[in-house]
Write an enzyme that holds these catalytic residues in place. Structure first.
Site, PDB file in Angstrom:
ATOM      1  N   GLY A  20       0.802  -1.219   0.000  1.00  0.00           N
ATOM      2  CA  GLY A  20       0.000   0.000   0.000  1.00  0.00           C
ATOM      3  C   GLY A  20       0.831   1.263   0.000  1.00  0.00           C
ATOM      4  O   GLY A  20       0.525   2.228   0.703  1.00  0.00           O
ATOM      5  N   GLU A 162       5.933  10.825 -14.822  1.00  0.00           N
ATOM      6  CA  GLU A 162       5.421   9.468 -14.632  1.00  0.00           C
ATOM      7  C   GLU A 162       5.294   8.702 -15.944  1.00  0.00           C
ATOM      8  O   GLU A 162       4.620   7.681 -16.014  1.00  0.00           O
ATOM      9  CB  GLU A 162       4.071   9.525 -13.908  1.00  0.00           C
ATOM     10  N   HIS A 230      -3.058   8.567 -12.590  1.00  0.00           N
ATOM     11  CA  HIS A 230      -2.492   8.802 -13.915  1.00  0.00           C
ATOM     12  C   HIS A 230      -3.644   9.012 -14.902  1.00  0.00           C
ATOM     13  O   HIS A 230      -4.742   8.489 -14.705  1.00  0.00           O
ATOM     14  CB  HIS A 230      -1.649   7.609 -14.393  1.00  0.00           C
ATOM     15  N   ASP A 232      -4.035   7.662 -17.680  1.00  0.00           N
ATOM     16  CA  ASP A 232      -4.474   6.432 -18.348  1.00  0.00           C
ATOM     17  C   ASP A 232      -5.505   5.656 -17.531  1.00  0.00           C
ATOM     18  O   ASP A 232      -5.970   4.606 -17.956  1.00  0.00           O
ATOM     19  CB  ASP A 232      -3.284   5.543 -18.738  1.00  0.00           C
ATOM     20  N   CYS A 347      -1.549  -0.339 -17.614  1.00  0.00           N
ATOM     21  CA  CYS A 347      -0.390  -0.100 -16.742  1.00  0.00           C
ATOM     22  C   CYS A 347       0.751  -1.060 -17.062  1.00  0.00           C
ATOM     23  O   CYS A 347       1.921  -0.713 -16.916  1.00  0.00           O
ATOM     24  CB  CYS A 347      -0.787  -0.268 -15.278  1.00  0.00           C
TER      25      CYS A 347
END
Length: 416
Positions: A20, A162, A230, A232, A347
Site C-alpha cells: 500500500g 510518470e 495517472h 491512463d 499499466c
C-alpha cells in the site's frame, strides 16, 4: 523500414506484494496488508502477453528490476526500527507497470528521425523513484541500436515525470507522423498530481518534437481526487481515437478543441458520467485498457475482467460494440493480482512504434520464449508473500534466485 506498434509488457516480479505504498491509488491502499500471490500475478501477465501476441503477431516484454534494492536499503539505514513503508520500499515490484517506465516518441515525430525514449523519474513516490537507473539500463540494451533509438536520462527531479501513463499519440497509422498529447496535473488536492507540466514540456523538447504537433492538457483535479493518479486511468488513445471518460480533463471541450486544431481527424468516444460514473470507471479500470488496432484495421479494447462484472460498465461496452463506432470488440482479461495493487492492462505495457528488427530480439516474445518464461515463473516465483515476510533473508534469497533464473533462461546476463 516498416514501423509497427509493439507493446512491451512488464513481467511481474517475484517480490510482488501489497504494501500500500502508492498514495492516491485507491486499489493499492484498499489491499494494503493482504497476502499477495506473485506466481499467479506473473502467470496472469504472461497469459495477457500470449493473447496479444496471437492477436497482433508481435509482443515485447521488460524484465523485473533487481529486488530487494540493496542500495536503497543502505541509503535508508534500515535496521528494523523503521516504519513498515520504508522497509517495504526496496521490495517494490511496481516496475511491472511499464506504462510508467518511459515516454516514447516514434521516429516519424522527431527531428532526427529516431525513436526517443526518456525514462520517468517517478519522484512522487519513494518506492518508484528508485526505478529509473535500472529501467534505463534495460532500455539501453533493448533499444541499443543507436541508428534507430535514442535513450535519454530522466528529467530533473524538480519536475515529477510518470512516463507514458500521461502521454498519448494521435496518428493515421503507427508508422506515420503524429501529434503527441501530454497530460499533466496540478498540486493542491488530497492526492499528489504526479505529472508536472514542465516535465512534459521538457520531454517534448528533448525528443525533438515539433511544438506545433504537441498538445498539453490538464487532467481533471476531480479525477485525481477520485483515484485517477495517472491519466491512463480515465482515457486512452490509439491512432485517431480518444476513448475517454467525460470527466477526464479539467476542460473537456477545450481539450478536444486543442487536439482537433492540430489533428482534425480526431474521433472521440466519450463515456458519459450518467452511463459510467467516474468512481465506477476507476474501480473497474475501464480506461486503463489496451486500445489496439487489429490486423484487419478494426480496434479492440483489452479490459480487466472487473469490467465484465460491473453492470453499468458492461452495459456500456455492449452498447458500444453494437454501435457503428471505431471500437468493435471488448476483450476481458484476468489481471486480478495487478488490479488489486492498482494496475490494469494498460499499466502493464509500454507502447513503442518501431521496426521490430531494430529491437534486441531477446526482448521480443514468441511462443517458445513464452513457454520458458512461464516455466521459470511456475518453478521459482514465490506462491505467496505476506507483508511480514518483507525484509527476511529467506525471501530475499528466493526473490534474487528467481529473477536470476529468468535472466538465465532468456540469456540476458547483462542485467544480472
Amino acid at each position: 523500414m516498416s514501423l509497427t506498434e509493439i507493446n512491451f509488457d512488464g513481467i511481474v516480479g517475484p517480490s510482488h506484494n501489497y504494501a500500500g505504498l502508492s498514495l492516491g491509488n485507491i486499489a493499492s491502499a484498499s489491499h494494503k496488508g493482504d497476502p499477495s500471490y506473485p506466481r499467479a500475478a506473473a502467470l496472469q501477465g504472461a497469459a495477457k502477453m500470449r493473447g496479444n501476441l496471437s492477436r497482433l503477431g508481435v509482443q515485447g516484454f521488460l524484465l523485473p528490476l533487481p529486488r530487494p534494492n540493496i542500495l536503497l536499503e543502505d541509503t535508508l539505514s534500515l535496521d528494523g526500527t523503521e516504519a513498515p513503508a520504508l522497509r517495504a520500499a526496496p521490495w517494490s515490484a511496481s516496475s511491472m507497470w511499464t506504462a510508467n517506465a518511459a515516454t516514447v516518441s516514434p521516429a516519424p515525430d522527431t527531428i532526427d528521425g529516431k525513436c526517443h525514449l526518456t525514462p520517468a523519474n517517478l519522484v512522487a513516490m519513494l518506492h518508484r523513484a528508485q526505478e529509473w537507473p535500472d529501467t534505463k539500463r534495460q532500455l539501453d540494451i533493448a533499444f541499443g541500436n543507436t541508428d534507430h533509438f535514442v535513450v535519454h536520462g530522466p528529467v530533473p527531479p524538480t519536475f515529477g515525470d510518470e512516463g507514458a501513463a500521461n502521454h498519448g499519440r494521435f496518428c493515421e497509422g503507427h508508422g506515420s507522423a503524429g501529434v503527441e498529447l501530454f497530460v499533466y496535473g496540478k498540486t493542491g488536492g488530497k492526492f499528489p498530481a504526479r505529472q508536472h507540466e514542465q516535465a512534459s514540456r521538457l520531454v517534448a523538447r528533448k525528443h525533438g518534437l515539433d511544438p506545433a504537433k504537441c498538445v498539453f492538457v490538464e487532467q481533471n483535479p476531480a479525477a485525481i481526487e477520485a483515484g485517477a493518479f495517472h491519466n491512463d486511468v480515465v482515457s486512452v488513445v490509439n491512432e485517431r481515437v480518444l476513448f475517454t471518460h467525460a470527466e477526464a480533463f479539467a476542460d473537456q471541450a477545450g481539450a478536444y478543441e486543442a487536439i482537433r486544431e492540430v489533428f482534425p481527424a480526431l474521433e472521440v468516444v466519450e463515456v458519459p458520467s450518467a452511463s459510467v460514473s467516474l468512481e465506477e470507471a476507476i474501480r473497474t479500470y475501464l480506461f486503463n485498457a489496451q486500445l489496439l488496432t487489429m490486423p484487419d484495421g478494426s480496434m479492440a479494447l483489452i479490459v480487466p475482467e472487473e469490467c465484465r462484472e460491473s453492470e453499468s460498465v458492461w452495459s456500456y461496452c455492449e452498447a458500444m460494440m453494437a454501435s457503428n463506432g471505431p471500437i468493435r470488440e471488448v476483450i476481458p482479461v484476468d489481471v486480478r493480482q495487478s488490479m488489486a495493487n492498482g494496475g490494469g492492462p494498460a499499466c502493464l505495457r509500454l507502447r513503442v512504434a518501431c521496426d521490430p528488427t531494430t529491437v534486441d530480439p531477446r526482448f521480443l516474445l514468441d511462443e517458445a520464449k513464452a513457454d520458458r518464461i512461464e516455466s521459470v515463473i511456475s518453478e521459482t516465483w514465490p506462491e505467496q508473500i505476506d507483508p511480514a515476510d518483507l525484509g527476511s533473508d529467506t525471501l530475499a534469497n528466493s526473490v534474487v534466485s528467481a529473477r536470476n533464473s529468468l535472466l538465465d533462461a532468456l540469456e540476458i546476463h547483462e542485467l544480472a
